[in-house]
Scaffold this motif. Structure first.
Motif, mmCIF file in Angstrom:
data_model
loop_
_atom_site.group_PDB
_atom_site.id
_atom_site.type_symbol
_atom_site.label_atom_id
_atom_site.label_comp_id
_atom_site.label_asym_id
_atom_site.label_seq_id
_atom_site.Cartn_x
_atom_site.Cartn_y
_atom_site.Cartn_z
ATOM 1 N N PRO A 157 34.023 36.336 59.303
ATOM 2 C CA PRO A 157 32.721 36.758 59.832
ATOM 3 C C PRO A 157 32.835 37.832 60.914
ATOM 4 O O PRO A 157 31.986 38.728 60.997
ATOM 5 N N GLU A 158 33.884 37.763 61.743
ATOM 6 C CA GLU A 158 34.075 38.773 62.784
ATOM 7 C C GLU A 158 34.402 40.130 62.171
ATOM 8 O O GLU A 158 33.874 41.169 62.596
ATOM 9 N N VAL A 159 35.274 40.137 61.176
ATOM 10 C CA VAL A 159 35.620 41.377 60.483
ATOM 11 C C VAL A 159 34.379 41.980 59.829
ATOM 12 O O VAL A 159 34.114 43.189 59.927
ATOM 13 N N ALA A 160 33.597 41.141 59.150
ATOM 14 C CA ALA A 160 32.395 41.627 58.481
ATOM 15 C C ALA A 160 31.366 42.132 59.480
ATOM 16 O O ALA A 160 30.734 43.188 59.261
ATOM 17 N N ALA A 161 31.178 41.426 60.577
ATOM 18 C CA ALA A 161 30.186 41.832 61.575
ATOM 19 C C ALA A 161 30.528 43.180 62.188
ATOM 20 O O ALA A 161 29.636 43.974 62.504
ATOM 21 N N ARG A 162 31.818 43.454 62.341
ATOM 22 C CA ARG A 162 32.243 44.726 62.926
ATOM 23 C C ARG A 162 32.366 45.838 61.877
ATOM 24 O O ARG A 162 32.624 46.993 62.233
ATOM 25 N N GLY A 163 32.225 45.495 60.603
ATOM 26 C CA GLY A 163 32.356 46.502 59.543
ATOM 27 C C GLY A 163 33.739 47.103 59.457
ATOM 28 O O GLY A 163 33.897 48.289 59.148
ATOM 29 N N LEU A 164 34.761 46.290 59.676
ATOM 30 C CA LEU A 164 36.131 46.799 59.762
ATOM 31 C C LEU A 164 36.848 46.864 58.422
ATOM 32 O O LEU A 164 37.903 47.498 58.334
ATOM 33 N N ALA A 165 36.353 46.196 57.397
ATOM 34 C CA ALA A 165 37.059 46.161 56.118
ATOM 35 C C ALA A 165 36.068 46.239 54.969
ATOM 36 O O ALA A 165 35.008 45.604 55.000
ATOM 37 N N ARG A 166 36.448 46.988 53.959
ATOM 38 C CA ARG A 166 35.615 47.098 52.760
ATOM 39 C C ARG A 166 35.885 45.949 51.796
ATOM 40 O O ARG A 166 35.013 45.532 51.041
ATOM 41 N N PHE A 167 37.136 45.437 51.828
ATOM 42 C CA PHE A 167 37.556 44.390 50.887
ATOM 43 C C PHE A 167 38.243 43.251 51.627
ATOM 44 O O PHE A 167 38.739 43.412 52.737
ATOM 45 N N CYS A 168 38.298 42.098 50.936
ATOM 46 C CA CYS A 168 39.123 40.967 51.358
ATOM 47 C C CYS A 168 40.124 40.685 50.244
ATOM 48 O O CYS A 168 39.769 40.663 49.057
ATOM 49 N N ASP A 169 41.374 40.472 50.623
ATOM 50 C CA ASP A 169 42.460 40.217 49.683
ATOM 51 C C ASP A 169 43.097 38.881 50.054
ATOM 52 O O ASP A 169 42.916 38.363 51.153
ATOM 53 N N VAL A 170 43.863 38.313 49.114
ATOM 54 C CA VAL A 170 44.570 37.061 49.363
ATOM 55 C C VAL A 170 45.848 37.050 48.527
ATOM 56 O O VAL A 170 45.862 37.548 47.394
ATOM 57 N N PHE A 171 46.915 36.494 49.104
ATOM 58 C CA PHE A 171 48.174 36.349 48.373
ATOM 59 C C PHE A 171 48.113 35.020 47.630
ATOM 60 O O PHE A 171 48.514 33.967 48.147
ATOM 61 N N CYS A 172 47.595 35.065 46.416
ATOM 62 C CA CYS A 172 47.449 33.877 45.578
ATOM 63 C C CYS A 172 48.776 33.653 44.858
ATOM 64 O O CYS A 172 49.062 34.317 43.854
ATOM 65 N N GLU A 173 49.582 32.733 45.378
ATOM 66 C CA GLU A 173 50.950 32.604 44.880
ATOM 67 C C GLU A 173 51.487 31.208 45.198
ATOM 68 O O GLU A 173 51.104 30.578 46.193
ATOM 69 N N THR A 174 52.376 30.732 44.335
ATOM 70 C CA THR A 174 53.056 29.462 44.575
ATOM 71 C C THR A 174 53.741 29.480 45.938
ATOM 72 O O THR A 174 54.456 30.413 46.270
ATOM 73 N N GLY A 175 53.491 28.464 46.744
ATOM 74 C CA GLY A 175 54.091 28.385 48.056
ATOM 75 C C GLY A 175 53.375 29.192 49.120
ATOM 76 O O GLY A 175 53.787 29.186 50.288
ATOM 77 N N VAL A 176 52.291 29.894 48.736
ATOM 78 C CA VAL A 176 51.533 30.675 49.707
ATOM 79 C C VAL A 176 50.110 30.118 49.734
ATOM 80 O O VAL A 176 49.824 29.148 50.428
ATOM 81 N N PHE A 177 49.189 30.652 48.926
ATOM 82 C CA PHE A 177 47.834 30.116 48.853
ATOM 83 C C PHE A 177 47.477 29.812 47.402
ATOM 84 O O PHE A 177 47.721 30.633 46.511
ATOM 85 N N SER A 178 46.904 28.652 47.182
ATOM 86 C CA SER A 178 46.593 28.177 45.834
ATOM 87 C C SER A 178 45.389 28.904 45.254
ATOM 88 O O SER A 178 44.661 29.613 45.961
ATOM 89 N N VAL A 179 45.169 28.671 43.974
ATOM 90 C CA VAL A 179 43.987 29.226 43.324
ATOM 91 C C VAL A 179 42.722 28.700 43.993
ATOM 92 O O VAL A 179 41.771 29.455 44.252
ATOM 93 N N GLU A 180 42.699 27.418 44.312
ATOM 94 C CA GLU A 180 41.520 26.829 44.934
ATOM 95 C C GLU A 180 41.263 27.417 46.325
ATOM 96 O O GLU A 180 40.119 27.729 46.683
ATOM 97 N N GLN A 181 42.315 27.563 47.116
ATOM 98 C CA GLN A 181 42.166 28.156 48.444
ATOM 99 C C GLN A 181 41.733 29.618 48.348
ATOM 100 O O GLN A 181 40.869 30.072 49.115
ATOM 101 N N SER A 182 42.305 30.332 47.407
ATOM 102 C CA SER A 182 41.952 31.738 47.216
ATOM 103 C C SER A 182 40.495 31.881 46.799
ATOM 104 O O SER A 182 39.770 32.764 47.296
ATOM 105 N N ARG A 183 40.067 31.019 45.893
ATOM 106 C CA ARG A 183 38.670 31.057 45.441
ATOM 107 C C ARG A 183 37.720 30.840 46.625
ATOM 108 O O ARG A 183 36.724 31.563 46.776
ATOM 109 N N LYS A 184 38.016 29.853 47.454
ATOM 110 C CA LYS A 184 37.149 29.544 48.598
ATOM 111 C C LYS A 184 37.044 30.744 49.542
ATOM 112 O O LYS A 184 35.939 31.112 49.986
ATOM 113 N N LEU A 185 38.178 31.356 49.859
ATOM 114 C CA LEU A 185 38.194 32.484 50.780
ATOM 115 C C LEU A 185 37.428 33.678 50.201
ATOM 116 O O LEU A 185 36.607 34.296 50.900
#
Length: 436
Positions: A220-248
């Protein structure tokens, strides 16, 4: 000559041996990637940074005279014996960082695995430690050098991700650096928030809690400041799961941000299918994308951004580019420049690997580095092709054909870089230029 303005409002390029238009306002998919629009003895005219006329030299010259553009405001470049094409777009980089990981590279050469290094607290987390300790001016100074290198290779637009802070302060600092660099450098910068790049040490064993922190506080802070056009996630075994990536990513979309994924890089986790489900702008890496994931991306119009320098550096299998194109995907190429798995800004190396190991043809490589790369940033209606109304980002090569891009293996063939109708970089070989 003495009365000519330092920065003319208009630019006219004449007599290109090949003028490559890559015409279109959306990504080229499947066999369309081979259709790049070659005009022999071609010309392009730009006024105030925007392309106005494209075509045969005689036709464009007639249009310029008919419109009555002021001669004293027009710079003419003679591109005889040269190829002219759109500026390159690098749609996946991690340019803003501090510290280097040469020891990690040596360890991988000796057999260490990327995910094992990360699990032991190295890899991305080593860069996080160095970047958290770096002030903004240090990050700006070091990133400017990398931008200069990309510009020399013909990159006129680049995506830059955060992701080496993994806390509120440093993530915002990285994105502030991107904003500052946009005001200092001619290369257009597209910022992406990658707070979910790895699990920071202070959140060890609490990955769900970290995703909640990103969703509730940092995003929300990034969006409020208009600092990023996109959000990315490292969806990978041992990093962030499909479910966690979907939520983010759903949270990011609700905040008005476009979504991207590091997908199926090390394991076939299902990131490509998730990208299709969420209608992501792009899914990147895809070394282990399944047939079903590839078809889903094609159906959903997700751009497949391939990063062969990373596969080369990690000794991993290359992404199945031909299968993706045959399935109707739009394929783009990017350097993935970062201090760990792909410390390289080299577009010539990227092109060589794409030709030899991804088995892309020269026209497909051009599409992948221009219009499709622009589409991977949601910018295909503004840049990526030589169409009237688009920004005048162009390259003049040292050679008469685009085929020299992969043929002259690993060598920079870009002579002149033009951004928004202005020459911003010239190579060793001079290009004839005169004032009308």
């Amino acid at each position: 000559m003495q009365n000519a303005p330092l920065f003319p409002r208009n630019l006219l390029i004449l007599h290109a041996a090949e003028l490559i238009t890559v015409s279109g306002s959306h990504a080229k998919r499947g066999p369309e990637m081979a259709e790049i629009g070659i005009i022999e003895d071609g010309a392009v005219f730009a006024a105030n940074g925007t392309i106005r006329f494209v075509g045969k030299t005689t036709d464009v010259w007639d249009q310029v005279r008919t419109e009555g553009f002021a001669p004293e405001d027009t710079l003419v470049l003679d591109a005889t014996g040269r190829c002219v094409l759109p500026g390159f777009v690098d749609p996946h980089t991690h340019l803003v960082f501090a510290g280097y990981r040469a020891d990690e590279f040596a360890a991988r050469l000796a057999g260490a695995k990327y995910l094992d290094i990360l699990a032991a607290g190295g890899g991305i987390l080593a860069t996080v430690k160095a970047t958290r300790a770096a002030d903004q001016q240090t990050l700006i100074r070091e990133t400017l050098q990398r931008l200069d290198t990309l510009l020399s290779f013909g990159v006129t637009t680049v995506e830059i991700k955060s992701g080496y802070g993994l806390d509120m302060e440093t993530e915002l600092r990285q994105l502030d650096v991107c904003a500052a660099l946009s005001r200092k450098h001619p290369v257009r910068i597209v910022p992406t928030f990658l707070g979910a790049h790895a699990l920071p040490p202070e959140w060890r064993g609490r990955s769900d809690g970290y995703i909640d922190f990103l969703c509730e506080k940092l995003l929300p802070e990034v969006a409020a400041r208009g600092l990023a056009r996109f959000c990315d996630v490292f969806c990978e075994t041992g990093v962030f799961s499909v479910e966690q990536s979907r939520k983010l990513l759903r949270r990011a979309a609700a905040l008005g941000m476009g979504v991207k994924l590091h997908a199926d890089e090390m394991t076939p986790l299902g990131g490509a299918a998730l990208a299709a489900e969420l209608r992501a702008v792009s899914a990147d890496h895809l070394l282990h994308a399944s047939d079903e994931g590839i078809l889903a991306m094609a159906d959903a119009g997700v751009v497949a951004v391939l990063l062969p320098i990373t596969a080369f550096g990690l000794r991993e299998p290359y992404a199945r580019a031909r299968a993706m194109i045959d399935a109707g995907c739009a394929v783009a190429l990017a350097t993935d420049c970062n201090p760990g798995s792909a410390f390289s800004e080299s577009i010539p190396l990227l092109i060589a690997l794409a030709a030899v190991h991804l088995e892309l043809t020269p026209p497909e490589i051009v599409s992948a580095l221009t219009l499709n790369a622009a589409a991977a940033l949601g910018l295909a209606e503004e840049i990526g092709s030589l169409d009237p109304g688009k920004q005048a980002d162009m390259l003049i090569l040292q050679h008469p054909s685009h085929v020299f891009l992969p043929y002259h293996l690993g060598v920079n063939t870009v002579d002149t870089v033009i951004h928004s109708g202005r020459i911003v970089r010239k190579g060793q070989t001079p290009v004839s230029s005169t004032w009308i």
